[in-house]
Design an enzyme around this catalytic site. Structure first.
Site, PDB file in Angstrom:
ATOM      1  N   SER A 135       0.523  -1.322  -0.232  1.00  0.00           N
ATOM      2  CA  SER A 135      -0.460   0.165  -0.214  1.00  0.00           C
ATOM      3  C   SER A 135       0.670   1.307   0.180  1.00  0.00           C
ATOM      4  O   SER A 135       2.028   1.296   0.479  1.00  0.00           O
ATOM      5  CB  SER A 135      -1.067   0.157   1.345  1.00  0.00           C
ATOM      6  N   TYR A 148      -1.584  -0.251  10.831  1.00  0.00           N
ATOM      7  CA  TYR A 148      -1.749  -0.954   9.379  1.00  0.00           C
ATOM      8  C   TYR A 148      -0.670  -0.528   7.771  1.00  0.00           C
ATOM      9  O   TYR A 148      -0.302  -1.628   7.646  1.00  0.00           O
ATOM     10  CB  TYR A 148      -3.249  -0.442   8.897  1.00  0.00           C
TER      11      TYR A 148
END
Length: 249
Positions: A135, A148
């Site tokens: 990501s 995350y």
């Protein structure tokens, strides 16, 4: 070029779109996920070239059983797409739920590492490919990203480490790092808050799962001598903001 691809987290989002993209090109697809009914719906859509492997990526015993029971036609994996992952919560670290942190680590880090380790011998034998979904959070921190972002930084660095260790084997390894993409991912992160979902994507012309699927397919089907090490993808509408500065009154 065709073969067999195993896609984790194929019941929604990037994984589901990727299953459709590979199947449309004549690949055999093993799609994993926890939700049997969704995988069966995908099989009904894609036909005999799709095999649903139902297990939770955090359950290593179930993973082993599913991999052992793959039908012969689906057992020789040429491409592993490590897509299964999740984000839970948008709170700052000091207000976050420790259980949510542990779930993200178990899914995004431990599960990804486990299935990669189990499939590596066959991928080396077939000079295959590994595509890991990281990501932009691996590179660019933001409020509420805490664990995350840390898990996706692991995925990025793990990809680089695999590239180094697999030198000379012919196995390709890529980290794909999407930015703002409209998918079920955000509904999970916000606990099903539709208002937050709509506010995030309204007017943004965000990436779609099909965009990421096309990127994954492109990387996996490049000529065998080419490796894309790392690919960060954002919608045109997304870029970088200024640094924040906190000022004492």
């Amino acid at each position: 070029m065709t073969g067999t691809v195993l896609i984790t987290g194929a019941s929604a989002g990037f994984g589901q779109a990727s299953a459709r993209r590979f199947a449309a090109a004549g690949w055999r697809v093993v799609g994993t996920g926890r939700r049997a009914e969704r995988l069966q719906e995908l099989k009904a859509e894609l036909g005999d070239d799709f095999y649903p492997a139902v297990f939770d990526i955090t359950d290593e015993t179930a993973m082993d059983a599913a991999l052992r029971s793959l039908p012969a036609d689906f057992s020789k994996i040429d491409v592993l797409v490590n897509n299964a992952g999740l984000a839970l919560g948008t709170e700052p670290a000091q207000a976050s739920d420790l259980a949510a942190w542990k779930t993200m680590i178990a899914t995004n880090v431990t599960g990804l590492a486990a299935i990669t380790h189990k499939l590596l011998p066959g991928l080396i034998e077939r000079r295959g490919s590994i595509v890991n979904l990281a990501s932009i959070a691996a590179n660019w921190p933001y409020p509420g990203g805490n664990v995350y972002g840390g898990t996706k930084a692991f995925v990025q660095q793990f990809t680089r480490g695999l590239r180094a260790d697999l030198h000379g084997t012919g196995v390709r390894v890529t980290s794909i790092e999407p930015g703002l993409c409209e998918s079920e991912f955000t509904m999970v992160r916000t606990g099903g808050n539709r208002e937050a979902y709509d506010a995030l994507y309204s007017g943004a012309d965000a990436l779609q799962p099909e965009d990421i699927a096309a990127t994954i397919f492109w990387v996996a089907t490049l000529p065998p001598h080419m490796n894309v090490n790392q690919l960060e993808v954002m919608p045109v509408s997304q870029s970088w903001g200024p640094f924040r500065v906190h000022r004492e009154p």
